[in-house]
Motif scaffolding. Sequence first.
Motif, PDB file in Angstrom:
ATOM      1  N   SER A  66      10.667  -7.189   3.843  1.00  0.00           N
ATOM      2  CA  SER A  66       9.930  -8.421   3.527  1.00  0.00           C
ATOM      3  C   SER A  66      10.716  -9.653   3.941  1.00  0.00           C
ATOM      4  N   ASN A  77       4.950 -11.886   1.863  1.00  0.00           N
ATOM      5  CA  ASN A  77       6.277 -11.276   1.902  1.00  0.00           C
ATOM      6  C   ASN A  77       7.134 -11.730   0.724  1.00  0.00           C
ATOM      7  N   TYR A 136       3.923 -15.493   5.022  1.00  0.00           N
ATOM      8  CA  TYR A 136       5.204 -15.783   4.378  1.00  0.00           C
ATOM      9  C   TYR A 136       5.088 -15.572   2.863  1.00  0.00           C
ATOM     10  N   SER A 149      12.954  -2.312   0.955  1.00  0.00           N
ATOM     11  CA  SER A 149      11.699  -3.078   0.911  1.00  0.00           C
ATOM     12  C   SER A 149      11.968  -4.578   0.896  1.00  0.00           C
ATOM     13  N   ALA A 181       6.076  -9.792  -2.253  1.00  0.00           N
ATOM     14  CA  ALA A 181       6.613  -8.428  -2.201  1.00  0.00           C
ATOM     15  C   ALA A 181       8.074  -8.393  -2.630  1.00  0.00           C
ATOM     16  N   GLY A 218      10.225 -10.279   7.524  1.00  0.00           N
ATOM     17  CA  GLY A 218       8.902 -10.880   7.735  1.00  0.00           C
ATOM     18  C   GLY A 218       8.893 -12.357   7.406  1.00  0.00           C
ATOM     19  N   MET A 219       9.573 -12.729   6.331  1.00  0.00           N
ATOM     20  CA  MET A 219       9.662 -14.142   5.953  1.00  0.00           C
ATOM     21  C   MET A 219      10.388 -14.943   7.028  1.00  0.00           C
ATOM     22  N   GLY A 224      11.430  -3.380   9.523  1.00  0.00           N
ATOM     23  CA  GLY A 224      11.117  -4.797   9.442  1.00  0.00           C
ATOM     24  C   GLY A 224      10.449  -5.300  10.708  1.00  0.00           C
ATOM     25  N   GLU A 270       8.091 -15.330  10.101  1.00  0.00           N
ATOM     26  CA  GLU A 270       7.010 -16.288   9.862  1.00  0.00           C
ATOM     27  C   GLU A 270       7.538 -17.716   9.782  1.00  0.00           C
TER      28      GLU A 270
END
Length: 140
Positions: A12, A121, A118, A8, A124, A15-16, A67, A19
Motif C-alpha cells: 500500500s 491505499n 491514494y 501489505s 489499507a 501505491g501511495m 507493490g 499516486e
Amino acid sequence: MMDGLFKSMNISGSGMSAERFRLNIISQNLSNANTTRTDNGGPYRRKSVSFEEVLNGSMSNSESFGGVKVSSINEDQAPFRLEYEPDNPDADENGYVRYPNVNALREMIDMISAQRAYEFNATAVNTAKTMYNSALNIGK
C-alpha cells in the motif's frame, strides 16, 4: 515473520508513493496548460505516468506481487490546440498560436482518480495497522 507482517503495508505504501508522483505530474500539466514556449522550443506537451507491478521472489522461487512503481513518464502525442492570435509573439505566419494539449477537465478527473487511489491505499495501511495492534493485544 516480520517480512510477511508488514508486506501489505509496504504494498500500500508503494501505491501511495506512485499516486503522489502521479499527482505531481498532473499538477505540472495544469500549471503549464498555457505554456506556449518551452526549452525545446515548442508548446508544453501533456505528460502521463505509467505504473508497473513490482515482483518479489518468494521462498518457493516463484514471483509474487510486491507493490507498484512508476515505470515511465509519457508525453501525450495528441495535437496542440490552435488559437488565432495574430498579435501574439508565438503566432505562426498564419496568426495561429499552438497551445499545449492539456485539457483541464481531463486533468481534474485524473486528479480525483489519483487522490481516491491514494486514499484507498492509506485506508489499507490504517486497517493493517489496526489489525496488527489487535493481534498484539490478544496476548495481554
